[in-house]
Scaffold this motif. Structure first.
Motif, PDB file in Angstrom:
ATOM      1  N   HIS A 105      -4.596 -16.972  -7.007  1.00 49.32           N
ATOM      2  CA  HIS A 105      -5.450 -15.859  -6.588  1.00 49.32           C
ATOM      3  C   HIS A 105      -6.626 -15.812  -7.557  1.00 49.32           C
ATOM      4  O   HIS A 105      -6.434 -15.523  -8.742  1.00 49.32           O
ATOM      5  CB  HIS A 105      -4.688 -14.534  -6.639  1.00 49.32           C
ATOM      6  N   PHE A 106      -7.822 -16.110  -7.078  1.00 46.64           N
ATOM      7  CA  PHE A 106      -8.973 -16.110  -7.979  1.00 46.64           C
ATOM      8  C   PHE A 106      -9.109 -14.744  -8.649  1.00 46.64           C
ATOM      9  O   PHE A 106      -9.246 -14.652  -9.865  1.00 46.64           O
ATOM     10  CB  PHE A 106     -10.249 -16.466  -7.214  1.00 46.64           C
ATOM     11  N   ARG A 107      -9.056 -13.690  -7.872  1.00 45.42           N
ATOM     12  CA  ARG A 107      -8.925 -12.346  -8.429  1.00 45.42           C
ATOM     13  C   ARG A 107      -7.435 -12.017  -8.436  1.00 45.42           C
ATOM     14  O   ARG A 107      -6.812 -11.954  -7.382  1.00 45.42           O
ATOM     15  CB  ARG A 107      -9.712 -11.331  -7.600  1.00 45.42           C
ATOM     16  N   PRO A 108      -6.838 -11.840  -9.620  1.00 51.66           N
ATOM     17  CA  PRO A 108      -5.382 -11.682  -9.715  1.00 51.66           C
ATOM     18  C   PRO A 108      -4.881 -10.463  -8.947  1.00 51.66           C
ATOM     19  O   PRO A 108      -5.526  -9.417  -8.929  1.00 51.66           O
ATOM     20  CB  PRO A 108      -5.138 -11.553 -11.222  1.00 51.66           C
ATOM     21  N   LYS A 109      -3.716 -10.614  -8.346  1.00 49.53           N
ATOM     22  CA  LYS A 109      -3.239  -9.610  -7.389  1.00 49.53           C
ATOM     23  C   LYS A 109      -2.546  -8.410  -8.009  1.00 49.53           C
ATOM     24  O   LYS A 109      -2.604  -7.306  -7.462  1.00 49.53           O
ATOM     25  CB  LYS A 109      -2.280 -10.271  -6.392  1.00 49.53           C
ATOM     26  N   SER A 110      -1.835  -8.583  -9.144  1.00 50.18           N
ATOM     27  CA  SER A 110      -0.970  -7.501  -9.619  1.00 50.18           C
ATOM     28  C   SER A 110      -1.383  -6.882 -10.943  1.00 50.18           C
ATOM     29  O   SER A 110      -0.917  -5.793 -11.287  1.00 50.18           O
ATOM     30  CB  SER A 110       0.475  -8.000  -9.736  1.00 50.18           C
ATOM     31  N   GLU A 111      -2.248  -7.543 -11.701  1.00 47.64           N
ATOM     32  CA  GLU A 111      -2.749  -6.999 -12.957  1.00 47.64           C
ATOM     33  C   GLU A 111      -3.968  -7.804 -13.373  1.00 47.64           C
ATOM     34  O   GLU A 111      -4.216  -8.893 -12.851  1.00 47.64           O
ATOM     35  CB  GLU A 111      -1.689  -7.075 -14.063  1.00 47.64           C
TER      36      GLU A 111
ATOM     37  N   GLY B 270      -4.432  -0.554 -17.253  1.00 42.61           N
ATOM     38  CA  GLY B 270      -4.419   0.378 -16.133  1.00 42.61           C
ATOM     39  C   GLY B 270      -4.949  -0.179 -14.827  1.00 42.61           C
ATOM     40  O   GLY B 270      -4.850   0.485 -13.789  1.00 42.61           O
ATOM     41  N   HIS B 271      -5.496  -1.389 -14.869  1.00 39.97           N
ATOM     42  CA  HIS B 271      -6.001  -1.960 -13.613  1.00 39.97           C
ATOM     43  C   HIS B 271      -4.817  -2.422 -12.764  1.00 39.97           C
ATOM     44  O   HIS B 271      -3.944  -3.150 -13.247  1.00 39.97           O
ATOM     45  CB  HIS B 271      -6.940  -3.131 -13.884  1.00 39.97           C
ATOM     46  N   PRO B 272      -4.761  -2.028 -11.489  1.00 36.30           N
ATOM     47  CA  PRO B 272      -3.613  -2.393 -10.645  1.00 36.30           C
ATOM     48  C   PRO B 272      -3.662  -3.810 -10.108  1.00 36.30           C
ATOM     49  O   PRO B 272      -2.762  -4.229  -9.374  1.00 36.30           O
ATOM     50  CB  PRO B 272      -3.724  -1.387  -9.494  1.00 36.30           C
ATOM     51  N   GLY B 273      -4.680  -4.556 -10.486  1.00 41.20           N
ATOM     52  CA  GLY B 273      -4.876  -5.865  -9.887  1.00 41.20           C
ATOM     53  C   GLY B 273      -5.606  -5.724  -8.559  1.00 41.20           C
ATOM     54  O   GLY B 273      -5.730  -4.627  -8.003  1.00 41.20           O
ATOM     55  N   TYR B 274      -6.071  -6.837  -8.061  1.00 41.67           N
ATOM     56  CA  TYR B 274      -6.786  -6.825  -6.782  1.00 41.67           C
ATOM     57  C   TYR B 274      -5.755  -6.986  -5.655  1.00 41.67           C
ATOM     58  O   TYR B 274      -5.763  -7.964  -4.908  1.00 41.67           O
ATOM     59  CB  TYR B 274      -7.825  -7.947  -6.755  1.00 41.67           C
ATOM     60  N   TRP B 275      -4.869  -5.996  -5.574  1.00 46.31           N
ATOM     61  CA  TRP B 275      -3.722  -6.079  -4.672  1.00 46.31           C
ATOM     62  C   TRP B 275      -4.144  -6.212  -3.218  1.00 46.31           C
ATOM     63  O   TRP B 275      -3.453  -6.850  -2.414  1.00 46.31           O
ATOM     64  CB  TRP B 275      -2.829  -4.849  -4.850  1.00 46.31           C
TER      65      TRP B 275
ATOM     66  N   ARG C   3       0.834  -1.204   0.000  1.00 47.40           N
ATOM     67  CA  ARG C   3       0.000   0.000   0.000  1.00 47.40           C
ATOM     68  C   ARG C   3       0.871   1.258   0.000  1.00 47.40           C
ATOM     69  O   ARG C   3       0.592   2.230  -0.724  1.00 47.40           O
ATOM     70  CB  ARG C   3      -0.921  -0.016   1.220  1.00 47.40           C
ATOM     71  N   ALA C   4       1.943   1.241   0.779  1.00 50.63           N
ATOM     72  CA  ALA C   4       2.849   2.391   0.832  1.00 50.63           C
ATOM     73  C   ALA C   4       3.555   2.590  -0.508  1.00 50.63           C
ATOM     74  O   ALA C   4       3.757   3.726  -0.962  1.00 50.63           O
ATOM     75  CB  ALA C   4       3.872   2.195   1.950  1.00 50.63           C
ATOM     76  N   ALA C   5       3.935   1.494  -1.145  1.00 48.61           N
ATOM     77  CA  ALA C   5       4.596   1.586  -2.450  1.00 48.61           C
ATOM     78  C   ALA C   5       3.659   2.198  -3.485  1.00 48.61           C
ATOM     79  O   ALA C   5       4.080   3.007  -4.324  1.00 48.61           O
ATOM     80  CB  ALA C   5       5.057   0.203  -2.898  1.00 48.61           C
ATOM     81  N   MET C   6       2.396   1.836  -3.427  1.00 46.40           N
ATOM     82  CA  MET C   6       1.435   2.407  -4.365  1.00 46.40           C
ATOM     83  C   MET C   6       1.261   3.903  -4.114  1.00 46.40           C
ATOM     84  O   MET C   6       1.176   4.697  -5.058  1.00 46.40           O
ATOM     85  CB  MET C   6       0.093   1.681  -4.250  1.00 46.40           C
ATOM     86  N   ALA C   7       1.219   4.286  -2.850  1.00 50.58           N
ATOM     87  CA  ALA C   7       1.070   5.705  -2.524  1.00 50.58           C
ATOM     88  C   ALA C   7       2.273   6.506  -3.008  1.00 50.58           C
ATOM     89  O   ALA C   7       2.145   7.674  -3.404  1.00 50.58           O
ATOM     90  CB  ALA C   7       0.888   5.876  -1.018  1.00 50.58           C
ATOM     91  N   ALA C   8       3.454   5.870  -2.993  1.00 47.00           N
ATOM     92  CA  ALA C   8       4.679   6.547  -3.433  1.00 47.00           C
ATOM     93  C   ALA C   8       4.944   6.343  -4.919  1.00 47.00           C
ATOM     94  O   ALA C   8       5.976   6.789  -5.438  1.00 47.00           O
ATOM     95  CB  ALA C   8       5.865   6.031  -2.621  1.00 47.00           C
ATOM     96  N   ASN C   9       4.019   5.642  -5.588  1.00 43.25           N
ATOM     97  CA  ASN C   9       4.161   5.353  -7.014  1.00 43.25           C
ATOM     98  C   ASN C   9       5.467   4.619  -7.316  1.00 43.25           C
ATOM     99  O   ASN C   9       6.144   4.884  -8.311  1.00 43.25           O
ATOM    100  CB  ASN C   9       4.092   6.644  -7.838  1.00 43.25           C
ATOM    101  N   SER C  10       5.816   3.686  -6.437  1.00 45.97           N
ATOM    102  CA  SER C  10       7.028   2.892  -6.624  1.00 45.97           C
ATOM    103  C   SER C  10       6.653   1.427  -6.829  1.00 45.97           C
ATOM    104  O   SER C  10       5.479   1.047  -6.734  1.00 45.97           O
ATOM    105  CB  SER C  10       7.958   3.041  -5.416  1.00 45.97           C
ATOM    106  N   GLU C  11       7.642   0.608  -7.102  1.00 44.07           N
ATOM    107  CA  GLU C  11       7.385  -0.797  -7.417  1.00 44.07           C
ATOM    108  C   GLU C  11       6.826  -1.553  -6.214  1.00 44.07           C
ATOM    109  O   GLU C  11       7.316  -1.425  -5.093  1.00 44.07           O
ATOM    110  CB  GLU C  11       8.676  -1.472  -7.882  1.00 44.07           C
ATOM    111  N   ARG C  12       5.818  -2.345  -6.471  1.00 38.90           N
ATOM    112  CA  ARG C  12       5.234  -3.171  -5.418  1.00 38.90           C
ATOM    113  C   ARG C  12       5.944  -4.523  -5.365  1.00 38.90           C
ATOM    114  O   ARG C  12       6.286  -5.087  -6.399  1.00 38.90           O
ATOM    115  CB  ARG C  12       3.741  -3.403  -5.684  1.00 38.90           C
ATOM    116  N   VAL C  13       6.120  -5.033  -4.175  1.00 39.99           N
ATOM    117  CA  VAL C  13       6.736  -6.346  -3.996  1.00 39.99           C
ATOM    118  C   VAL C  13       5.757  -7.219  -3.214  1.00 39.99           C
ATOM    119  O   VAL C  13       5.426  -6.923  -2.063  1.00 39.99           O
ATOM    120  CB  VAL C  13       8.077  -6.254  -3.246  1.00 39.99           C
TER     121      VAL C  13
END
Length: 369
Positions: free
Chosen positions: A70-76, A82-87, A22-32
């Protein structure tokens, strides 16, 4: 699959990782996304439900890695730019499904030819607004893929006596009629549930169950049947279908009622069927042509594809039968977005027309169910 609870230690660890995402998304950086879902604490919890078998194709996972999908995919989400996935569901155990390699990431084959992309990051919707944030209501989404953990979805999938997965004999939903898609057919296509290595084995199992069911209710016979239809067994849904079919055949035939008291039964038609498949249009085609098979053609990316319309309304594409024109077109072309009603064309009395035009002629939109 609500109500499944992960161990507190795992939950705390997963929460920390999700906070970092969540913090990475707020900072527009890579999610791990650390793969905590592969840990025994959660995977064993899932395996306790139906054993070590794929929840999608029901094949036992032997001498291979057990994938947690992940039934709903996590990253895309494939095909949703443009969908971020169901992170926010990355560490929600209710979003996990046990999957074999073929259903999760591909590798299934049909007559030796690689088939399908498997589920991967696909999550097409049949209807409803797509959730994009943790604040959106997931209940408003209507997934196209059948969910093995959702009450009622497994009942939409059936099996024929040859071992092929097919749509069960249930009415189409309003969303299926509006989209012209059949959830079962699309699930079979995407997950390659009729992999040519599975079908003959599934057929053999169904034959075995049918033979056992003919012997009656002897305890030792019933024990053998129970072992094949229990949820932990391989292809137990197909085995249960075979058992139900045989038991229906075993029932004594009731004496016919007297003609004077026999009620007149009016056939009940599926009011949405003509918006999804071709069965209600067959009466407008020449029976002799249907018996021989009517050739349909479609062009995509400068290539011409063919299908054969059979007398029962199914479409034969590359030796496989499909109930819906759209799924048949997607199988033929490999496109995930094509509309089969506009794609397939047939010629009647020298006049070429699309299936959509043919349907509109006999079922105008204003009068269509």
């Amino acid at each position: 699959m609500k109500g499944l609870t992960a161990p507190p230690a795992w939950t705390a660890k997963a929460k920390g990782t999700l906070d970092a995402v969540r913090a990475a998304m707020a900072a527009n950086s890579e999610r791990v996304f650390t793969a905590h879902w592969t840990e025994d604490a959660v995977r064993d919890l899932l395996l306790e439900l139906v054993g070590v078998k794929c929840w999608y194709c029901e094949t036992l996972i032997v001498r291979a890695d057990v994938n947690v999908d992940h039934f709903r995919p996590k990253s895309e989400v494939l095909d949703v730019p443009g969908h971020p996935g169901y992170w926010w569901l990355a560490y929600d155990v209710s979003n996990y499904r046990i999957a074999c390699k073929h259903c999760n990431s591909g590798g299934a084959r049909y007559n030796g030819v690689p088939e399908g992309r498997a589920k991967g990051s696909q999550f097409p919707l049949l209807a409803g607004p797509r959730a994009r944030t943790s604040l959106d209501d997931l209940e408003r989404e209507q997934p196209l893929l059948l969910d093995p953990a959702h009450h009622g979805d497994p009942d939409l999938l059936g099996f024929d006596t040859a071992g092929y997965a097919r749509r069960s004999n249930t009415p189409y939903s309003s969303a299926e009629a509006d989209s012209g898609l059949c959830r079962a057919d699309e699930t079979i296509r995407i997950l390659a549930l009729n992999d040519s290595r599975i079908v003959p084995l599934r057929s053999r199992l169904m034959q075995e169950v049918g033979v056992l069911a003919r012997f009656g209710d002897a305890p030792e016979i019933q024990a053998l049947i129970d072992a094949k239809v229990e949820p932990q067994a391989q292809w137990s849904a197909a085995a249960a279908t075979a058992l139900a079919l045989q038991r229906a055949c075993n029932r004594p035939i009731a004496a016919p009622a007297q003609p004077a008291t026999t009620p007149v039964v009016t056939p009940v038609l599926d009011p949405r069927r003509s918006r999804v498949d071709l069965r209600d249009l067959l009466e407008y085609l020449d029976p002799d042509d249907l018996k021989a098979g009517i050739t349909l053609t479609g062009r995509y990316n400068r290539t011409v594809y063919q299908a054969t319309l059979k007398s029962d309304g199914e479409l034969d594409v590359l030796g496989r039968l499909w109930r819906t024109p759209t799924t048949a077109a997607r199988v033929a072309t490999g496109s995930r977005q094509i509309d089969g009603w506009d794609f397939w064309r047939l010629t009647i009395a020298g006049v070429e027309q699309t299936l959509a035009e043919f349907r509109a002629k006999h079922f105008p939109p204003a009068t269509r169910p």
